[in-house]
Design a protein around this motif. Structure first.
Motif, PDB file in Angstrom:
ATOM      1  N   PRO A 173       1.196 -13.668  -5.554  1.00 62.63           N
ATOM      2  CA  PRO A 173       2.277 -14.580  -4.846  1.00 62.63           C
ATOM      3  C   PRO A 173       3.567 -14.930  -5.404  1.00 62.63           C
ATOM      4  O   PRO A 173       4.508 -15.326  -4.575  1.00 62.63           O
ATOM      5  N   ASP A 174       3.736 -14.294  -6.749  1.00 57.50           N
ATOM      6  CA  ASP A 174       4.887 -14.494  -7.332  1.00 57.50           C
ATOM      7  C   ASP A 174       5.773 -13.264  -7.238  1.00 57.50           C
ATOM      8  O   ASP A 174       6.994 -13.380  -7.810  1.00 57.50           O
ATOM      9  N   HIS A 175       5.397 -12.301  -6.579  1.00 56.10           N
ATOM     10  CA  HIS A 175       6.016 -10.994  -6.317  1.00 56.10           C
ATOM     11  C   HIS A 175       6.157 -10.579  -5.140  1.00 56.10           C
ATOM     12  O   HIS A 175       5.077 -10.073  -4.324  1.00 56.10           O
ATOM     13  N   MET A 176       7.230 -10.472  -4.436  1.00 57.62           N
ATOM     14  CA  MET A 176       7.175 -10.008  -2.969  1.00 57.62           C
ATOM     15  C   MET A 176       6.691  -8.468  -2.673  1.00 57.62           C
ATOM     16  O   MET A 176       7.100  -7.562  -3.364  1.00 57.62           O
ATOM     17  N   HIS A 177       5.866  -8.465  -1.925  1.00 54.55           N
ATOM     18  CA  HIS A 177       5.331  -6.945  -1.513  1.00 54.55           C
ATOM     19  C   HIS A 177       4.545  -7.072  -0.140  1.00 54.55           C
ATOM     20  O   HIS A 177       4.279  -8.020   0.330  1.00 54.55           O
ATOM     21  N   PHE A 178       4.495  -5.913   0.328  1.00 55.29           N
ATOM     22  CA  PHE A 178       3.670  -5.665   1.446  1.00 55.29           C
ATOM     23  C   PHE A 178       2.650  -4.498   1.315  1.00 55.29           C
ATOM     24  O   PHE A 178       2.570  -4.135   0.186  1.00 55.29           O
ATOM     25  N   GLN A 179       1.766  -4.435   2.107  1.00 57.63           N
ATOM     26  CA  GLN A 179       0.627  -3.464   2.077  1.00 57.63           C
ATOM     27  C   GLN A 179       0.777  -2.409   3.284  1.00 57.63           C
ATOM     28  O   GLN A 179       1.276  -2.621   4.312  1.00 57.63           O
ATOM     29  N   GLY A 180       0.216  -1.162   2.866  1.00 57.13           N
ATOM     30  CA  GLY A 180       0.527  -0.252   3.992  1.00 57.13           C
ATOM     31  C   GLY A 180      -0.840   0.764   3.676  1.00 57.13           C
ATOM     32  O   GLY A 180      -1.360   0.570   2.682  1.00 57.13           O
ATOM     33  N   GLY A 181      -1.019   1.432   4.843  1.00 54.19           N
ATOM     34  CA  GLY A 181      -2.191   2.481   4.648  1.00 54.19           C
ATOM     35  C   GLY A 181      -2.522   3.079   6.058  1.00 54.19           C
ATOM     36  O   GLY A 181      -1.447   3.086   7.211  1.00 54.19           O
ATOM     37  N   ASN A 182      -3.106   4.117   6.203  1.00 57.32           N
ATOM     38  CA  ASN A 182      -3.627   4.719   7.253  1.00 57.32           C
ATOM     39  C   ASN A 182      -4.020   3.769   8.411  1.00 57.32           C
ATOM     40  O   ASN A 182      -4.730   2.664   8.414  1.00 57.32           O
ATOM     41  N   LYS A 183      -3.570   3.965   9.879  1.00 53.37           N
ATOM     42  CA  LYS A 183      -3.877   3.339  11.028  1.00 53.37           C
ATOM     43  C   LYS A 183      -5.438   3.641  11.249  1.00 53.37           C
ATOM     44  O   LYS A 183      -5.986   4.514  10.746  1.00 53.37           O
TER      45      LYS A 183
END
Length: 209
Positions: free
Chosen positions: A147-157
């Motif tokens: 929660p202290d570092h801005m990030h997103f998640q990604g992966g296969n649909k």
């Protein structure tokens, strides 16, 4: 771009045993769907023991302050590499995956996990990834282990139920302006707001509003 990401991913799995073992463990994950007359669609439940290091992480303020940020480049495992998206964000292979092709898209600077000023970056990330990928965001109070570092998640649909349920959901149109529509989706899990847009600037402005 697909080839670049796949090559990056494959190289990381060759070089990094933790990531390789946990991504291989995805083939042994147990899952099932639960149905209820009170829900319009089924719930998918996953038993993924390899995720315990992430989902069981302490995220209270004292614990966060006491540990180095594992998304900052200086504190990452020696095997972990990054691939630049732009000056603001970079791609990392997630060593504790929940879906195939699981990427963490992290800010290149240490700043709090807060979508308010990062929605434009979310759209840029989505547009940069190939069509077969999805991008999502976990808020600091919604289970994000950093929660202290801005990030997103990604992966296969194809992994998230909302992907294949969305078109069948009951929606109420709230906003219909040039380049952007906003819907309220009721009777689905927690209830969601949906922004559909063909214009990035209009989507960002509507989200901030």
């Amino acid at each position: 771009m697909t080839d670049r990401i796949e090559s990056f991913f494959e190289a990381q799995l060759r070089e990094w045993a933790t990531a390789r073992n946990n991504h291989e463990a995805l083939t042994r994950v147990w899952s099932c769907e639960l149905t209820s007359t009170k829900l319009p669609t089924a719930l998918r439940v996953q038993c993924n023991p390899a995720r315990m290091a992430s989902t069981g992480a302490c995220i209270d303020k004292a614990s966060i302050a006491a540990r180095p940020c594992f998304l900052c480049s200086a504190n990452r495992p020696s095997e972990q590499r990054s691939m630049a998206l732009n000056e603001e964000m970079e791609w990392l292979v997630n060593p504790y995956p929940i879906l195939q092709g699981h990427l963490t898209i992290a800010s290149t600077t240490h700043r709090p996990q807060c979508i308010a000023e990062a929605y434009n970056a979310l759209i840029q990330t989505t547009k940069a990834l190939p069509e077969e990928y999805i991008v999502f965001y976990n808020g600091p109070k919604c289970g994000a282990s950093a929660p202290d570092h801005m990030h997103f998640q990604g992966g296969n649909k194809g992994f998230l139920p909302v992907e294949y349920n969305y078109n069948a959901l009951e929606k109420t149109l709230l906003v219909n302006k040039e380049g952007v529509k906003v819907y309220s989706v009721e009777n689905y899990m927690r209830g969601i707001m949906a922004i559909e847009a063909t214009d990035k600037a209009a989507a960002v402005a509507q989200f901030r509003k």
